[in-house]
Design a protein around this motif. Sequence first.
Motif, PDB file in Angstrom:
ATOM      1  N   GLU A 173       0.831  -1.208   0.000  1.00 54.96           N
ATOM      2  CA  GLU A 173       0.000   0.000   0.000  1.00 54.96           C
ATOM      3  C   GLU A 173       0.867   1.259   0.000  1.00 54.96           C
ATOM      4  OE1 GLU A 173      -3.881   1.779   0.095  1.00 54.96           O
ATOM      5  OE2 GLU A 173      -3.354  -0.341  -0.005  1.00 54.96           O
ATOM      6  N   LEU A 174       1.980   1.223   0.738  1.00 59.38           N
ATOM      7  CA  LEU A 174       2.867   2.386   0.806  1.00 59.38           C
ATOM      8  C   LEU A 174       3.586   2.615  -0.519  1.00 59.38           C
ATOM      9  CD1 LEU A 174       4.425   1.887   4.347  1.00 59.38           C
ATOM     10  CD2 LEU A 174       2.726   3.583   3.681  1.00 59.38           C
ATOM     11  N   GLY A 175       3.907   1.537  -1.223  1.00 64.61           N
ATOM     12  CA  GLY A 175       4.559   1.670  -2.530  1.00 64.61           C
ATOM     13  C   GLY A 175       5.924   2.323  -2.419  1.00 64.61           C
ATOM     14  N   ALA A 176       6.199   3.302  -3.291  1.00 61.79           N
ATOM     15  CA  ALA A 176       7.460   4.047  -3.315  1.00 61.79           C
ATOM     16  C   ALA A 176       8.667   3.133  -3.485  1.00 61.79           C
ATOM     17  CB  ALA A 176       7.611   4.897  -2.046  1.00 61.79           C
ATOM     18  N   GLY A 177       8.458   1.962  -4.074  1.00 60.73           N
ATOM     19  CA  GLY A 177       9.556   1.037  -4.297  1.00 60.73           C
ATOM     20  C   GLY A 177       9.910   0.167  -3.118  1.00 60.73           C
ATOM     21  N   LEU A 178       9.307   0.428  -1.940  1.00 59.57           N
ATOM     22  CA  LEU A 178       9.637  -0.366  -0.748  1.00 59.57           C
ATOM     23  C   LEU A 178       9.216  -1.820  -0.908  1.00 59.57           C
ATOM     24  CD1 LEU A 178       8.634   2.055   2.159  1.00 59.57           C
ATOM     25  CD2 LEU A 178      10.920   1.549   1.289  1.00 59.57           C
ATOM     26  N   ASP A 179       8.179  -2.054  -1.693  1.00 57.40           N
ATOM     27  CA  ASP A 179       7.690  -3.426  -1.852  1.00 57.40           C
ATOM     28  C   ASP A 179       8.527  -4.229  -2.846  1.00 57.40           C
ATOM     29  OD1 ASP A 179       6.816  -1.823  -3.918  1.00 57.40           O
ATOM     30  OD2 ASP A 179       4.945  -2.930  -4.223  1.00 57.40           O
ATOM     31  N   GLU A 180       9.517  -3.582  -3.465  1.00 57.19           N
ATOM     32  CA  GLU A 180      10.401  -4.300  -4.390  1.00 57.19           C
ATOM     33  C   GLU A 180      11.740  -4.647  -3.753  1.00 57.19           C
ATOM     34  OE1 GLU A 180       9.427  -5.518  -7.109  1.00 57.19           O
ATOM     35  OE2 GLU A 180       7.494  -4.502  -7.194  1.00 57.19           O
ATOM     36  N   ILE A 181      11.977  -4.194  -2.536  1.00 56.10           N
ATOM     37  CA  ILE A 181      13.221  -4.506  -1.818  1.00 56.10           C
ATOM     38  C   ILE A 181      12.976  -5.727  -0.955  1.00 56.10           C
ATOM     39  CG2 ILE A 181      14.936  -3.664  -0.170  1.00 56.10           C
ATOM     40  CD1 ILE A 181      14.206  -0.825  -1.012  1.00 56.10           C
ATOM     41  N   PRO A 182      13.794  -6.773  -1.069  1.00 58.36           N
ATOM     42  CA  PRO A 182      13.515  -8.025  -0.348  1.00 58.36           C
ATOM     43  C   PRO A 182      13.389  -7.829   1.156  1.00 58.36           C
ATOM     44  CG  PRO A 182      15.245  -8.359  -1.971  1.00 58.36           C
ATOM     45  CD  PRO A 182      14.986  -6.875  -1.923  1.00 58.36           C
ATOM     46  N   TYR A 183      12.546  -8.667   1.724  1.00 61.09           N
ATOM     47  CA  TYR A 183      12.395  -8.740   3.184  1.00 61.09           C
ATOM     48  C   TYR A 183      13.506  -9.650   3.702  1.00 61.09           C
ATOM     49  CZ  TYR A 183      10.057 -10.094   7.625  1.00 61.09           C
ATOM     50  OH  TYR A 183       9.751 -10.353   8.925  1.00 61.09           O
ATOM     51  N   GLN A 184      14.296  -9.175   4.628  1.00 61.08           N
ATOM     52  CA  GLN A 184      15.462  -9.907   5.122  1.00 61.08           C
ATOM     53  C   GLN A 184      15.119 -11.322   5.581  1.00 61.08           C
ATOM     54  OE1 GLN A 184      15.438  -9.582   9.001  1.00 61.08           O
ATOM     55  NE2 GLN A 184      16.400 -11.571   8.836  1.00 61.08           N
ATOM     56  N   ARG A 185      13.976 -11.502   6.222  1.00 65.99           N
ATOM     57  CA  ARG A 185      13.663 -12.802   6.811  1.00 65.99           C
ATOM     58  C   ARG A 185      13.347 -13.864   5.759  1.00 65.99           C
ATOM     59  NH1 ARG A 185       9.384 -13.044  11.624  1.00 65.99           N
ATOM     60  NH2 ARG A 185      11.119 -12.011  12.687  1.00 65.99           N
ATOM     61  N   THR A 186      12.806 -13.445   4.613  1.00 68.05           N
ATOM     62  CA  THR A 186      12.414 -14.421   3.595  1.00 68.05           C
ATOM     63  C   THR A 186      13.265 -14.354   2.344  1.00 68.05           C
ATOM     64  OG1 THR A 186      10.817 -12.931   2.541  1.00 68.05           O
ATOM     65  CG2 THR A 186      10.022 -14.269   4.401  1.00 68.05           C
ATOM     66  N   GLY A 187      13.946 -13.219   2.135  1.00 70.51           N
ATOM     67  CA  GLY A 187      14.709 -13.047   0.906  1.00 70.51           C
ATOM     68  C   GLY A 187      13.838 -12.739  -0.296  1.00 70.51           C
ATOM     69  N   VAL A 188      12.568 -12.430  -0.079  1.00 77.89           N
ATOM     70  CA  VAL A 188      11.600 -12.200  -1.153  1.00 77.89           C
ATOM     71  C   VAL A 188      11.024 -10.789  -1.002  1.00 77.89           C
ATOM     72  CG1 VAL A 188       9.437 -12.984  -2.195  1.00 77.89           C
ATOM     73  CG2 VAL A 188      11.043 -14.651  -1.225  1.00 77.89           C
ATOM     74  N   ALA A 189      10.807 -10.097  -2.120  1.00 76.62           N
ATOM     75  CA  ALA A 189      10.232  -8.754  -2.082  1.00 76.62           C
ATOM     76  C   ALA A 189       8.777  -8.811  -1.641  1.00 76.62           C
ATOM     77  CB  ALA A 189      10.333  -8.103  -3.456  1.00 76.62           C
ATOM     78  N   PRO A 190       8.286  -7.826  -0.842  1.00 75.88           N
ATOM     79  CA  PRO A 190       6.891  -7.826  -0.389  1.00 75.88           C
ATOM     80  C   PRO A 190       5.871  -7.814  -1.518  1.00 75.88           C
ATOM     81  CG  PRO A 190       8.191  -6.330   0.945  1.00 75.88           C
ATOM     82  CD  PRO A 190       9.083  -6.780  -0.173  1.00 75.88           C
ATOM     83  N   SER A 191       6.279  -7.399  -2.711  1.00 71.75           N
ATOM     84  CA  SER A 191       5.335  -7.396  -3.832  1.00 71.75           C
ATOM     85  C   SER A 191       4.989  -8.808  -4.296  1.00 71.75           C
ATOM     86  CB  SER A 191       5.919  -6.613  -5.011  1.00 71.75           C
ATOM     87  OG  SER A 191       7.122  -7.229  -5.467  1.00 71.75           O
ATOM     88  N   ARG A 192       5.811  -9.781  -3.927  1.00 65.64           N
ATOM     89  CA  ARG A 192       5.581 -11.155  -4.362  1.00 65.64           C
ATOM     90  C   ARG A 192       4.554 -11.844  -3.465  1.00 65.64           C
ATOM     91  NH1 ARG A 192       9.794 -12.525  -7.738  1.00 65.64           N
ATOM     92  NH2 ARG A 192       8.311 -14.088  -8.486  1.00 65.64           N
ATOM     93  N   SER A 193       4.124 -13.047  -3.862  1.00 62.95           N
ATOM     94  CA  SER A 193       3.015 -13.709  -3.175  1.00 62.95           C
ATOM     95  C   SER A 193       3.405 -14.176  -1.765  1.00 62.95           C
ATOM     96  CB  SER A 193       2.547 -14.919  -3.989  1.00 62.95           C
ATOM     97  OG  SER A 193       3.447 -16.005  -3.836  1.00 62.95           O
ATOM     98  N   TYR A 194       2.359 -14.330  -0.957  1.00 59.88           N
ATOM     99  CA  TYR A 194       2.553 -14.795   0.412  1.00 59.88           C
ATOM    100  C   TYR A 194       3.241 -16.152   0.445  1.00 59.88           C
ATOM    101  CZ  TYR A 194       1.318 -16.223   5.178  1.00 59.88           C
ATOM    102  OH  TYR A 194       1.361 -16.663   6.473  1.00 59.88           O
ATOM    103  N   TRP A 195       2.880 -17.041  -0.492  1.00 59.49           N
ATOM    104  CA  TRP A 195       3.439 -18.391  -0.467  1.00 59.49           C
ATOM    105  C   TRP A 195       4.902 -18.403  -0.881  1.00 59.49           C
ATOM    106  CZ3 TRP A 195       1.123 -21.590   2.440  1.00 59.49           C
ATOM    107  CH2 TRP A 195      -0.243 -21.457   2.646  1.00 59.49           C
ATOM    108  N   LEU A 196       5.336 -17.468  -1.707  1.00 59.97           N
ATOM    109  CA  LEU A 196       6.763 -17.353  -2.010  1.00 59.97           C
ATOM    110  C   LEU A 196       7.537 -16.942  -0.758  1.00 59.97           C
ATOM    111  CD1 LEU A 196       7.000 -15.717  -5.562  1.00 59.97           C
ATOM    112  CD2 LEU A 196       7.772 -17.996  -4.868  1.00 59.97           C
TER     113      LEU A 196
END
Length: 597
Positions: free
Chosen positions: A470-493
Amino acid sequence: MTGIVGGTAAEPTIDAMLDSLYQEPWYAIERRSLEELGVGVAHHGAKDPQSSTIWGTDRVLGAIYGVVSNAAELPWTMEELLLAIVDSPDVALPKLEGPFLITAMDRRTGTIRIATDKVGSRPCYYTAESGFFFGSELKPLLERVGSPTVDRRAVSDLLLLGTVVGEKTLLEGVRNLPPATYLTYADGAVETSRYWYPEFSDDPDEDYVGGWIRRHDSAMGDLAGTVDGRLGLWLSGGIDSRVAGASLLRNGADFAALTYDNGLPGDNSVAPRVADSFGVEHRQVTDVTGSADEFIESVERCIDCNDAMQSWAFVPALPFMYHGLAETVDVVMEGGTFLGEGVWSHDIETGVSPAEMLYQKRRLLPADEVASLVPAIDDPRRSLRSEVEHLGEYSNARQLRDAIQRIYAYLHMRSNVVQRSQVGTRTISDGAFLNHFLEMPVEQRMQTVPGTNGKIPFGVPPLKLRVTRELGAGLDEIPYQRTGVAPSRSYWLHTAGFVGKQLANRLTSDSPGPYLAQYRRSERVRSFVDELVDDARDRPFFDGDELLALRDRIRSGKSDNLTPLAAVTGLERWLQRHVDPLERPAAPQPASASTRP
């Protein structure tokens, strides 16, 4: 540490109490008395000018240690606020937002009122053994309680949880004021009352994510408006801190990002990317322990700051806190943990009692092992049951949410005293946001793997991903440290990424964490800790052999859990420095030469 003291005390006593607080050379000191009532505050002066103030008239005297972040919206002057707290605390106090400890004293009636904020961001200890005295540290009260005696259940708490919980402190006769609570001292008697309870609703906001962002932005904006100096934000590779940073930017705040190495893979690579997306200065703290001597000195200062009420192992990056933080920023903002990790979906859906759930989620050692270490305590879990008993008449799920937030004050908020000794601190304590946060729908919270009885999480609460998107601004394309996956990707990834990283870490990582590594690798640090453990074995409340066995399991590598041992050594060092000298008679003086036989 910056702090507050006061009570039924004239100015000379207030001065003595202020002198016993942890000190730094730049602190500014204010004190004021009104006949037999007095208060004093130590604060950061020009580094954080909007924090902490004393006010007085010929009738009322008061002080705020911290900030009332919504002060501009309130209908009172400072004098009117103090009078409202004296006359109508249940009306006035719920209207105050922000991190504070506030006191109001009425000369006409001799009444003293003290209140903590809604999350208990600042400790308040008090005694009424001879008059009434209070302070944000235990040390100013030592001279007011006669012969100080250690509370053995508090020692049990330190081993079970790494912190002392509830109204007890390390000393019998000295009490702790819980979050969202005010104290009244009048006619020689003390009463405490909780003034704020969560407003649980059966009809939560349909747009929960949007409501969360709006209320979070409002709370962060109010806090940012109380900062005049250089603002810093702790930034990890996680999501909570990047959401906090985004909120600061949306509120027009300038800040620097600080990252320390906490041993979690990915922080050092992800945090700089987040800071770069914000366009802010970033400082990476790579050495969180320093040399052996720096580490020991920092541990000693930490013990003094938090009065050994919490294990020093809970406080990250100790040497930087004392040798770098104050040169980098003037005030630190904390984003907090408000995105669904505190209470998991399984915790709400199960029928387990809140006290038992707290024990399962927060214990460091099994209760029977703690009982062996502190033989006078038959059931160490009683402290957790007592905490739950103080809550409202809610369902199990609601009590648990309230209890977790209350325990948060004794765990996370208490560790903030170390950084507050060096810089100003701000943390969210806003009723509207807290109500919304505590009402979080089950489906937004941390989910757990089916068939594991709630023990294995999927790694990321859905709310974290939804807010970041929801915040956008590119933050959802930077991987989440705990999963190694960007927040824009699916929950199951994210779920798969979390599981994969956990397995990889188990196979490749043998790092025991920076503090434990110092203990095992540095003879100087090991001697410091081991000598304190040997001294603690002689304390009447410990079983010395069990304490030695606990230490030996850590030294041999059979256990990597340093936190309880750090709590023991902190307690022992604090008693040696501040309590033992009050109990020991003066050593006899050698006879002069003329009188010797």
